[in-house]
Design a protein around this motif. Sequence first.
Motif, PDB file in Angstrom:
ATOM      1  N   LEU A  23       0.791  -1.112   0.035  1.00 38.64           N
ATOM      2  CA  LEU A  23       0.088   0.010   0.133  1.00 38.64           C
ATOM      3  C   LEU A  23       0.766   1.286  -0.121  1.00 38.64           C
ATOM      4  O   LEU A  23       0.807   2.336  -0.642  1.00 38.64           O
ATOM      5  N   ARG A  24       1.969   1.247   0.873  1.00 39.97           N
ATOM      6  CA  ARG A  24       2.728   2.421   0.841  1.00 39.97           C
ATOM      7  C   ARG A  24       3.615   2.659  -0.643  1.00 39.97           C
ATOM      8  O   ARG A  24       3.359   3.670  -0.975  1.00 39.97           O
ATOM      9  N   GLN A  25       3.808   1.445  -1.011  1.00 40.26           N
ATOM     10  CA  GLN A  25       4.837   1.600  -2.379  1.00 40.26           C
ATOM     11  C   GLN A  25       3.949   2.112  -3.516  1.00 40.26           C
ATOM     12  O   GLN A  25       4.230   2.638  -4.389  1.00 40.26           O
ATOM     13  N   GLY A  26       2.640   1.702  -3.364  1.00 38.71           N
ATOM     14  CA  GLY A  26       1.679   1.842  -4.367  1.00 38.71           C
ATOM     15  C   GLY A  26       1.333   3.318  -4.488  1.00 38.71           C
ATOM     16  O   GLY A  26       0.865   3.850  -5.527  1.00 38.71           O
ATOM     17  N   ARG A  27       1.241   3.871  -3.461  1.00 36.00           N
ATOM     18  CA  ARG A  27       1.004   5.283  -3.411  1.00 36.00           C
ATOM     19  C   ARG A  27       2.371   6.182  -3.614  1.00 36.00           C
ATOM     20  O   ARG A  27       2.250   7.371  -3.192  1.00 36.00           O
ATOM     21  N   ARG A  28       3.452   5.730  -3.611  1.00 39.93           N
ATOM     22  CA  ARG A  28       4.895   6.000  -3.723  1.00 39.93           C
ATOM     23  C   ARG A  28       5.272   6.928  -2.441  1.00 39.93           C
ATOM     24  O   ARG A  28       5.650   8.086  -2.582  1.00 39.93           O
ATOM     25  N   TRP A  29       4.787   6.351  -1.403  1.00 39.31           N
ATOM     26  CA  TRP A  29       5.080   7.153  -0.014  1.00 39.31           C
ATOM     27  C   TRP A  29       6.343   6.609   0.353  1.00 39.31           C
ATOM     28  O   TRP A  29       6.625   5.224   0.460  1.00 39.31           O
ATOM     29  N   SER A  30       7.542   7.212   1.163  1.00 39.21           N
ATOM     30  CA  SER A  30       8.248   6.998   1.808  1.00 39.21           C
ATOM     31  C   SER A  30       7.875   6.725   3.130  1.00 39.21           C
ATOM     32  O   SER A  30       7.017   6.750   3.520  1.00 39.21           O
ATOM     33  N   LEU A  31       8.762   5.790   3.743  1.00 42.41           N
ATOM     34  CA  LEU A  31       8.411   5.415   5.162  1.00 42.41           C
ATOM     35  C   LEU A  31       8.271   6.886   6.080  1.00 42.41           C
ATOM     36  O   LEU A  31       7.356   6.858   6.701  1.00 42.41           O
ATOM     37  N   ASP A  32       9.104   7.966   5.745  1.00 48.89           N
ATOM     38  CA  ASP A  32       9.029   9.281   6.542  1.00 48.89           C
ATOM     39  C   ASP A  32       7.586   9.673   6.137  1.00 48.89           C
ATOM     40  O   ASP A  32       6.780  10.435   7.228  1.00 48.89           O
ATOM     41  N   GLU A  33       6.933   9.400   5.059  1.00 46.45           N
ATOM     42  CA  GLU A  33       5.522  10.024   4.682  1.00 46.45           C
ATOM     43  C   GLU A  33       4.704   9.324   5.444  1.00 46.45           C
ATOM     44  O   GLU A  33       3.709   9.893   6.100  1.00 46.45           O
ATOM     45  N   LEU A  34       4.636   8.066   5.437  1.00 49.71           N
ATOM     46  CA  LEU A  34       3.705   7.211   6.005  1.00 49.71           C
ATOM     47  C   LEU A  34       3.669   7.422   7.501  1.00 49.71           C
ATOM     48  O   LEU A  34       2.616   7.630   8.306  1.00 49.71           O
ATOM     49  N   ALA A  35       5.019   7.734   8.094  1.00 48.50           N
ATOM     50  CA  ALA A  35       5.123   7.860   9.572  1.00 48.50           C
ATOM     51  C   ALA A  35       4.330   9.209   9.629  1.00 48.50           C
ATOM     52  O   ALA A  35       3.725   9.504  10.887  1.00 48.50           O
ATOM     53  N   SER A  36       4.476  10.199   8.939  1.00 55.19           N
ATOM     54  CA  SER A  36       3.753  11.538   9.154  1.00 55.19           C
ATOM     55  C   SER A  36       2.439  11.613   9.128  1.00 55.19           C
ATOM     56  O   SER A  36       1.603  12.222   9.975  1.00 55.19           O
ATOM     57  N   ARG A  37       1.955  10.867   8.093  1.00 58.52           N
ATOM     58  CA  ARG A  37       0.434  10.750   7.836  1.00 58.52           C
ATOM     59  C   ARG A  37      -0.197   9.962   9.039  1.00 58.52           C
ATOM     60  O   ARG A  37      -1.318  10.317   9.428  1.00 58.52           O
ATOM     61  N   SER A  38       0.490   8.972   9.468  1.00 59.28           N
ATOM     62  CA  SER A  38      -0.232   7.935  10.524  1.00 59.28           C
ATOM     63  C   SER A  38       0.046   8.370  11.895  1.00 59.28           C
ATOM     64  O   SER A  38      -0.728   7.945  12.779  1.00 59.28           O
TER      65      SER A  38
END
Length: 200
Positions: A23-38
């Motif tokens: 899901l993260r890669q499908g949205r082209r999010w970095s781990l930092d982006e997912l960490a910030s969003r979640s």
Amino acid sequence: MEENIMTAEHEAQAAIARHVKLLRQGRRWSLDELASRSGVSKGMLVQIEGARTNPSIGTLCRIAESFGVSIGRLLEAAPEPDVRLVGADEPPVLWRGAAGGTGRLLRGVNDPAFVEVWEWRMAPGEDHDSGDHAPGTREIIQLREGALVVTVDGTGYPVRAGETIDFRADRPHAYRNPGDVEAVLTMVVVMPEGERDRRI
């Protein structure tokens, strides 16, 4: 029986790792982006994607909400069939209370709506604090046995066996067993569609 429970938990851990990464890669999010969003730390996300930890329910909720999916989506083993029968020992335990209580996700679906069905068993005196879920989320709890106090926005609502409580879960809420016997409840969580960014 114990071996089946451990196998189900390992399978759940592997499914969560696979789906979070996809899901993260499908949205082209970095781990930092997912960490910030979640609101989940990057270190914890690395552990989850590496299948090296069993994340708490709160952590799974925040990750699922950031993707705009149910927790059930993170646990899917394969594409959704038209009909699926879930065995009694199949649902994983995603919450363990200090006195032996459990929370099991019996089933979660993402189409046509985001819905999760849980079974909770809370030992006497056990409690679980839940933060806010995505705006518009509702919870419906039917207490099958025992007693329960559901606190929503700081107000406690006593629930007796046979009663059902329905509330908006997009605000802080908690569950507590004030009785001297196990509380057994079925919980249905209904969530709105769409990604959630906790920075906003």
